[in-house]
Write a protein that holds these residues in place. Structure first.
Motif, short mmCIF file in Angstrom:
data_model
loop_
_atom_site.label_atom_id
_atom_site.label_comp_id
_atom_site.label_asym_id
_atom_site.label_seq_id
_atom_site.Cartn_x
_atom_site.Cartn_y
_atom_site.Cartn_z
N ASP A 1 -7.96 -4.29 1.00
CA ASP A 1 -6.77 -4.05 1.04
C ASP A 1 -6.15 -3.25 2.11
O ASP A 1 -6.19 -2.12 1.93
CB ASP A 1 -6.49 -3.40 -0.30
CG ASP A 1 -4.75 -3.33 -0.74
OD1 ASP A 1 -3.99 -3.55 0.24
OD2 ASP A 1 -4.69 -3.08 -1.86
N SER B 1 -3.29 -2.58 2.93
CA SER B 1 -1.93 -1.69 2.63
C SER B 1 -2.22 -0.30 1.89
O SER B 1 -1.35 0.44 1.74
CB SER B 1 -1.03 -2.65 1.66
OG SER B 1 -1.70 -2.78 0.56
N ASN C 1 -0.18 4.04 -0.52
CA ASN C 1 0.24 2.73 -0.32
C ASN C 1 1.38 2.79 0.70
O ASN C 1 2.54 3.03 0.46
CB ASN C 1 0.50 2.09 -1.54
CG ASN C 1 0.95 0.55 -1.61
OD1 ASN C 1 1.40 0.00 -0.65
ND2 ASN C 1 0.26 -0.43 -2.71
N THR D 1 2.92 0.10 1.85
CA THR D 1 3.91 -0.96 1.80
C THR D 1 5.13 -0.64 0.71
O THR D 1 6.15 -0.76 0.83
CB THR D 1 3.39 -2.37 1.13
OG1 THR D 1 2.73 -1.97 -0.06
CG2 THR D 1 2.38 -2.76 2.31
#
Length: 221
Positions: free
Chosen positions: A119, A121, A131, A133
């Motif tokens: 992942d 992000s 995170n 994003t």
């Protein structure tokens, strides 16, 4: 996956050549020195651990280090050494050598297809997750509300653990060349950031006296 940039040394089996032709980046490990080369190559897909050339203790050290680095390993074990190989070691697969042409490719494909997708992000450092994003930050699952500059400081340092940033560098990277305030601004934001993400059990940012700050290297936790 990219073409294998790691040269094949004289006397080694053709396993690396087979993997290279399939676009799989692999490293043949016949010593601790080879294992330390892993950090020199970006995008390493897997490591082959040649047990025919190393003592048992060295094999164990290499496999454990690759596990820590999250690099899957295929142990190459000679027919006469199968009964002595330690099955409790966290290798991803084992192949009896010499093996038929193409077997290493099948094993590597199966192994890599089973690896979970990364992942990209989310940046993780121990109990801290960032995170980038949706700009959410959490510590041990607890959501942390950061101001934007605090978030930018954290993301910059967390994605470069161990790197020391001077106050001037942080001011330039986060606030820009045209910012008229002094480096005291950095200290204030770092202090606020620490108060929000750190406690007795979690310390992520270190002060480098008379220089600046760095995010702790996870290998030292």
């Amino acid at each position: 996956m990219t073409a294998n940039p790691i040269p094949i040394r004289n006397g080694e089996p053709d396993y690396l050549a087979e993997l290279r032709d399939e676009g799989i980046v692999a490293l043949m490990t016949s010593s601790m020195t080879d294992m330390r080369r892993a950090s020199d190559y970006e995008g390493l897909d897997l490591a082959l651990v040649d047990t025919t050339r190393m003592a048992d203790a060295t094999v164990k050290s290499c496999i454990l280090e690759y596990t820590r680095l999250k690099i899957p390993t295929i142990a190459l074990v000679p027919q006469h050494g199968v009964g002595m190989f330690d099955p409790s070691l966290p290798f991803a697969d084992v192949m009896v050598v010499p093996a038929r042409s193409g077997e290493i490719i099948l094993r590597a494909r199966r192994l890599l297809s089973a690896q979970p997708e990364k992942d990209e992000s989310v940046v993780r450092a121990g109990d801290l997750s960032i995170n980038h994003t949706n700009y959410e930050v959490a510590v041990s699952g607890r959501s942390v509300n950061l101001r934007f500059k605090e978030y930018e400081l954290l993301l910059l340092m967390a994605t470069n653990p161990g790197r020391v940033y001077t106050r001037e560098q942080l001011l330039e990277r986060i606030w820009g060349y045209d910012y008229l305030g002094g480096t005291r601004t950095v200290d204030v934001h770092i202090r606020r950031l620490r108060s929000k993400i750190e406690d007795r059990d979690h310390q992520f940012i270190e002060t480098v006296w008379n220089v600046g700050y760095k995010f702790k290297d996870p290998s030292g936790w």
